[in-house]
Design an enzyme around this catalytic site. Structure first.
Site, PDB file in Angstrom:
ATOM      1  N   LYS A  96       0.886  -1.174   0.000  1.00 51.37           N
ATOM      2  CA  LYS A  96       0.000   0.000   0.000  1.00 51.37           C
ATOM      3  C   LYS A  96       0.914   1.211   0.000  1.00 51.37           C
ATOM      4  CE  LYS A  96      -3.071   2.755   2.805  1.00 51.37           C
ATOM      5  NZ  LYS A  96      -3.873   2.898   4.024  1.00 51.37           N
ATOM      6  N   ALA A 184      -9.640   5.240   3.236  1.00 50.94           N
ATOM      7  CA  ALA A 184      -9.550   6.435   4.079  1.00 50.94           C
ATOM      8  C   ALA A 184     -10.808   7.287   4.081  1.00 50.94           C
ATOM      9  CB  ALA A 184      -8.372   7.318   3.674  1.00 50.94           C
TER      10      ALA A 184
END
Lengths: 257, 65
Positions: A96, A184
């Site tokens: 990531k 997020a």
């Protein structure tokens, strides 16, 4: 089931491992969520310390796939080195990729992100870039070799939920064949259901679960919401209408006057 | 030799990265090392010679989102 870069995953929820009240609650939350991918990071180990060993041992015992991150990196060099270190420790080419550009919003430095993504993709990494919902940046990331994109829906840890539905819908429409994972900004299960209803392939979240009053219950709730949102998307939702339409048949109703 | 290890100054007699890890009581296959911002593989630590002023990072798995 969900095919992600050739790997079949039973859940469309990816879960972070930070900020839980205890390691035991983290483990229970992972199990309750049904997730099969968790994110982890690398940090400085104290001399003679065993913090990393204990955490790594816990994560391995959960039997889930690891997605290491480059959280906290502010330059291409930092991110690339961290990714290489993560590949060695965790034994996976998944990464990531975070290249942070602003301290206040934690928004990605998209220029550095594209550059780091190119370097890592050429080096055999499967890069999961933490990006914005900008279509041009998305194109550049795909051009750099990324096979999956992870747009934010709001700043990290904000719990605001999808603040720009139009941008997310546009992204889904422009890249129909690219796995898109909202990463997020999710605060509630309904936020996760909303982006899944838009056709996103999965969601990645951490704070909303870890900082809930009951992280295990919240993990379970998010797991259900993600599943519900996906099934709704697959089942073809009714488009909104401006006029009322009776749901009960009008033919055959009694006439009393 | 003066080195920076995880941001702290150290004066050590170690000449290789493997010797440095042993001297500072770092042990375990879950550790990752970098010298001057470049990864040094586990298998290369024994031959990797350190120089005065090198910056060493020793990282391990940690919680992350």
């Amino acid at each position: 089931m969900f095919d992600l870069l050739g790997t079949t995953l039973p859940s469309r929820l990816l879960l972070g491992t930070a900020q839980y009240p205890s390691p035991a609650i983290l483990a229970d939350a992972v199990k309750a969520s049904g997730t099969s991918v968790v994110t982890v990071s690398l940090r400085r180990e104290m001399a003679g310390g065993r913090a990393g060993e204990q955490f790594w041992s816990l994560i391995r015992s959960l039997g889930v796939r690891i997605l290491p991150n480059t959280a906290g990196c502010h330059s291409v060099r930092e991110a690339v080195t961290t990714a290489n270190m993560a590949r060695e420790v965790f034994g996976t080419n998944w990464i990531k990729l975070e290249v942070i550009g602003n301290h206040d919003t934690l928004q990605p430095d998209v220029f550095g992100l594209v550059e780091a993504a190119r370097i890592l993709c050429e080096d055999g990494f499967a890069v999961f870039p933490y990006t914005t919902d900008d279509l041009v940046v998305a194109e550049r990331l795909l051009g750099a070799g990324c096979k999956v994109l992870m747009p934010w829906c709001a700043p990290i840890g904000s719990a605001l939920g999808p603040v720009n539905i139009m941008a997310l819908r546009s992204m889904r429409g422009h890249f129909p064949d690219v796995p898109l994972i909202v990463d997020a900004g999710l605060g509630r299960p309904s936020h996760a259901a909303t982006v899944m209803e838009l056709g996103f392939n999965a969601v990645l979240l951490n704070t909303a679960v870890a900082r809930a009053a009951d992280p295990v219950g919240m993990a379970r709730a998010f797991g259900k919401a993600v599943e519900a949102g996906r099934e709704a998307f697959s089942s073809g939702m009714l488009e909104p209408r401006d006029v009322a339409v009776p749901s009960t048949p009008t033919i055959g109703r009694a006439v009393f006057s | 030799m003066k080195l920076m290890v995880n941001g702290e100054a150290h004066e050590v007699a170690a000449t290789t990265l493997a010797e440095l890890l042993a001297a500072l009581d770092y042990e375990g296959d879950w550790l990752a090392t970098a010298v001057n911002s470049d990864l040094v593989h586990k298998a290369s630590r024994a031959e990797f010679r350190l120089s005065d002023g090198d910056r060493i990072e020793i990282l391990s798995p940690m919680q992350g989102g």
